[in-house]
Enzyme design. Structure first.
Site, PDB file in Angstrom:
ATOM      1  N   LYS A   1      18.528  40.148  20.310  1.00 46.16           N
ATOM      2  CA  LYS A   1      19.013  38.847  20.888  1.00 46.16           C
ATOM      3  C   LYS A   1      20.054  37.988  20.563  1.00 46.16           C
ATOM      4  O   LYS A   1      20.397  37.970  19.253  1.00 46.16           O
ATOM      5  CB  LYS A   1      17.424  37.779  20.823  1.00 46.16           C
TER       6      LYS A   1
ATOM      7  N   GLU B   1      20.442  25.044  25.927  1.00 45.92           N
ATOM      8  CA  GLU B   1      19.064  24.635  26.062  1.00 45.92           C
ATOM      9  C   GLU B   1      18.616  23.493  25.468  1.00 45.92           C
ATOM     10  O   GLU B   1      17.875  22.729  25.987  1.00 45.92           O
ATOM     11  CB  GLU B   1      18.031  26.123  25.712  1.00 45.92           C
TER      12      GLU B   1
ATOM     13  N   SER C   1      17.008  35.622  17.193  1.00 46.60           N
ATOM     14  CA  SER C   1      15.574  35.779  17.090  1.00 46.60           C
ATOM     15  C   SER C   1      14.953  36.488  16.090  1.00 46.60           C
ATOM     16  O   SER C   1      15.726  37.190  15.312  1.00 46.60           O
ATOM     17  CB  SER C   1      15.366  36.682  18.411  1.00 46.60           C
TER      18      SER C   1
ATOM     19  N   HIS D   1      21.588  27.345  47.245  1.00 44.18           N
ATOM     20  CA  HIS D   1      20.331  27.778  47.139  1.00 44.18           C
ATOM     21  C   HIS D   1      20.313  28.786  46.061  1.00 44.18           C
ATOM     22  O   HIS D   1      19.473  29.591  45.985  1.00 44.18           O
ATOM     23  CB  HIS D   1      19.659  28.153  48.396  1.00 44.18           C
TER      24      HIS D   1
END
Ligand code: ARG
Length: 457
Positions: free
Chosen positions: A282, A289, A276, A155
């Site tokens: 970043k 992704e 970024s 979980h």
């Protein structure tokens, strides 16, 4: 050149030609188309349907076409309907009338079924190789991280301590199954459809098994109507590819979580990260992704082909031309994803201290504290309740079980003795889990050894 102009009195509407044409994408298997044609004419000559001179002229012509396409002197343009027409037209242009005999005893229906199978068969082998490279990389990580402790989750809540080797080992098993699925598909698909004609075989005395053997098939298919309209192997492949993507996507999701500022279990290498345009600090896990994101389009290909096939009457229907773009796209996508993911994993840095610290927090040893009580004669259900009280106590004091004094332990249950600390240390928690498949070092070493043998096979 059109392969079918004879019975028509009007030119094809240009939009119809464009809509109907597949050369924009089926040129991808020009090599397989030519290999299939060479095997076909070799069989025709063996059967006395073509002379040896005719066969040799055709084969030389086909080989010349392949060389010229490969080195760029012959450019595949959009004037032909498909790669089959393109090759045949150029053959006739090169060697004259004898080239017109190539298509004897053959239809584009069995031809395209053959080409697609040959292409897919090569790609299944390539995919298997890429998966093996990934497994070799994962195996290295496993070997090096038998003692790298980290929390195991259920979980997404800390559950019990495991090791990085064990966690990575879970993915090792998934990709191992993926390879085994590919090998099943290969075996089942490895029967040649050529010689099935348009749908009902041909009147020529073809030796289908001979053509099949030249192309290294296990044998030839057994029903000509099925042969020209079977796309099961593509559906099976797309399903296997979807499963591979699902595995990669789950793995990527974990890498993204582990790479987050909050976790900091890993740092993705600069070469596999992106920045970024606005936020200078970043460093984003874009590759992970994107792999996760591309899963959708591979699932889409599977759904698309299932839907295309669902109401097709026997035998060939033009709908089946739709199998190509989506299959090619899915194969290329999955190959790219596996290769990039492998590179990312080969260069990723595991922040072992952070993993270790994280495993020590969050009561991942609570089960072992309960097991300690059980080993001292307390029924498990009671032990569960007692450790629940310990956890509550620790939460209130914001400490770990290991930080409790013996007096505090004994205030909740007199069964606890000095050896409780040893019993619930993270090292003990892992070391004692040695049933096969568990994270204990002894069990893991055995699995790693088995995997090494598997990779050397
Ligand atoms: N381009 C077609 C396909 O991919 C080749 C087979 C054409 N056959 C036909 N009867 N029109 O399916």
């Amino acid at each position: 050149m059109k392969l079918w102009g004879g019975r028509f009195t009007k030119e094809t509407n240009q939009l119809v030609h464009n809509f109907n044409a597949s050369i924009g994408f089926d040129q991808k298997f020009y090599k397989q188309d030519i290999a299939g044609s060479i095997a076909h004419v070799s069989m025709l000559a063996k059967q006395g349907i073509l002379t040896d001179e005719e066969k040799n002229a055709i084969i030389t012509g086909l080989q010349g076409i392949e060389t010229d396409i490969t080195n760029g002197t012959l450019v595949i343009d959009g004037t032909h309907e498909d790669i089959h027409s393109f090759v045949e037209a150029h053959l006739i242009e090169r060697i004259g009338d004898v080239g017109k005999k190539l298509h004897t005893g053959r239809s584009r229906n069995d031809q395209v079924a053959l080409d697609m199978k040959l292409y897919t068969r090569d790609e299944v082998v390539a995919l298997d190789g890429l998966l093996k490279d990934l497994l070799l990389e994962l195996h290295k990580i496993m070997e090096n991280n038998l003692d790298t402790y980290m929390p195991g989750f259920t979980h997404l809540q800390k559950a019990q301590p495991v090791t990085l080797a064990h966690h990575i080992g879970a993915y090792f098993e998934m990709f191992k199954r993926d390879r085994s699925r590919l090998s099943d598909i290969y075996k089942r698909m490895n029967y040649s459809p050529i010689g099935s004609g348009a749908l009902a075989g041909t009147t020529y005395p073809l030796d289908r098994d001979y053509t099949a053997s030249l192309l290294e098939f296990e044998g030839s298919t057994r029903n000509s109507m099925d042969s020209v309209s079977d796309r099961d192997y593509l559906l099976e492949l797309l399903s296997a590819l979807s499963t591979i993507m699902m595995h990669l996507s789950r793995f990527c999701e974990e890498i993204i979580i582990w790479n987050s500022n909050e976790y900091q279990f890993v740092e993705i290498d600069d070469a596999y990260s992106t920045g970024s345009s606005i936020m200078p600090q970043k460093k984003n896990p874009d590759i992970a992704e994107l792999v996760r994101g591309k899963t959708g389009r591979v699932y889409g290909a599977l759904m698309s082909l299932l839907t295309t096939m669902k109401s097709l009457p026997l035998a060939y229907n033009k709908d089946m031309q739709e199998d190509k773009e989506l299959t090619f796209d899915a194969i290329d996508t999955v190959k790219g994803c596996i290769a990039l993911f492998t590179g990312m994993m080969a260069t990723i840095e595991f922040k072992k201290d952070n993993m270790n610290k994280s495993a020590r927090n969050g009561f991942t040893n609570a089960t072992d504290a309960a097991d300690y009580l059980v080993n001292h004669g307390v029924p498990f259900r009671d032990a569960h309740g007692i450790v629940g009280q310990l956890v509550l106590f620790c939460i209130e004091k914001n400490i770990a079980l290991d930080d409790m004094t013996l007096e505090e332990f004994q205030a909740i249950s007199p069964v606890f003795q000095e050896d409780i600390y040893e019993a619930i240390s993270m090292e003990t928690c892992v070391k004692k889990r040695n049933t096969i498949g568990a994270p204990g070092q002894e069990a893991m070493k055995q699995v790693i050894e088995e995997n090494r043998k598997y990779l050397n096979e």
